[in-house]
Design an enzyme around this catalytic site. Sequence first.
Site, PDB file in Angstrom:
ATOM      1  N   GLU A 148      -1.054  18.739  -5.937  1.00 13.48           N
ATOM      2  CA  GLU A 148      -2.364  18.772  -6.576  1.00 13.48           C
ATOM      3  C   GLU A 148      -3.307  17.694  -6.034  1.00 13.48           C
ATOM      4  OE1 GLU A 148       1.002  20.201  -9.060  1.00 13.48           O
ATOM      5  OE2 GLU A 148       0.595  18.236  -8.158  1.00 13.48           O
ATOM      6  N   SER A 149      -2.935  16.922  -5.038  1.00 18.35           N
ATOM      7  CA  SER A 149      -3.730  15.939  -4.307  1.00 18.35           C
ATOM      8  C   SER A 149      -2.922  14.679  -4.038  1.00 18.35           C
ATOM      9  CB  SER A 149      -5.077  15.625  -4.956  1.00 18.35           C
ATOM     10  OG  SER A 149      -5.907  15.007  -3.987  1.00 18.35           O
TER      11      SER A 149
ATOM     12  N   SER B 185       0.871  -1.174   0.000  1.00 22.89           N
ATOM     13  CA  SER B 185       0.000   0.000   0.000  1.00 22.89           C
ATOM     14  C   SER B 185       0.899   1.211   0.000  1.00 22.89           C
ATOM     15  CB  SER B 185      -0.897   0.053   1.243  1.00 22.89           C
ATOM     16  OG  SER B 185      -1.944  -0.869   1.135  1.00 22.89           O
TER      17      SER B 185
ATOM     18  N   HIS C  90      -2.934  -0.020  -3.827  1.00 25.38           N
ATOM     19  CA  HIS C  90      -3.028  -1.172  -2.924  1.00 25.38           C
ATOM     20  C   HIS C  90      -2.935  -2.403  -3.823  1.00 25.38           C
ATOM     21  CE1 HIS C  90      -4.296   1.648   0.152  1.00 25.38           C
ATOM     22  NE2 HIS C  90      -5.143   2.121  -0.729  1.00 25.38           N
TER      23      HIS C  90
ATOM     24  N   CYS D  31      -6.063  17.858  -8.779  1.00 25.40           N
ATOM     25  CA  CYS D  31      -6.781  19.133  -8.811  1.00 25.40           C
ATOM     26  C   CYS D  31      -6.100  20.057  -9.804  1.00 25.40           C
ATOM     27  CB  CYS D  31      -6.786  19.767  -7.424  1.00 25.40           C
ATOM     28  SG  CYS D  31      -7.638  18.763  -6.198  1.00 25.40           S
TER      29      CYS D  31
END
Length: 129
Positions: free
Chosen positions: A65-66, A58, A71, A86
Amino acid sequence: MIKQKQLGNHLLIEYYDCDSEVLKNTSLIEKHMIEAAKIAQATIVESVFHTFSPWGVSGVVVIEESHLTIHTWPEYKYAAVDLFTCGNTIKPWVAFKFLEGKLKAKRADLTEISRGIVDRILEDNKNLL
């Protein structure tokens, strides 16, 4: 259909029939995720990855930008990936295709979600005033 102004774009991706050896390799998964962020023209802040016992990975690449997350389930040859970006300069579709190749996925399902629809945000803010 007219596309509404949105703050972000979220790609939810399911990669199937991937290479199990790739999915087990934490350092390789991190390398691919960082490269995916770079080729999407994102600005990397930090990455954190964890190896599960006996296998599976993970991880998250935080970008200005985010984020990009993954996973893996090597025993099922499956990986779940989120590419949340974003702004309008990032290219998450390029990252999607890059990861599809690096994970050696034979099939992928993708759901695209618009995040932060501006008209809805402004309507909500009017109700608060």
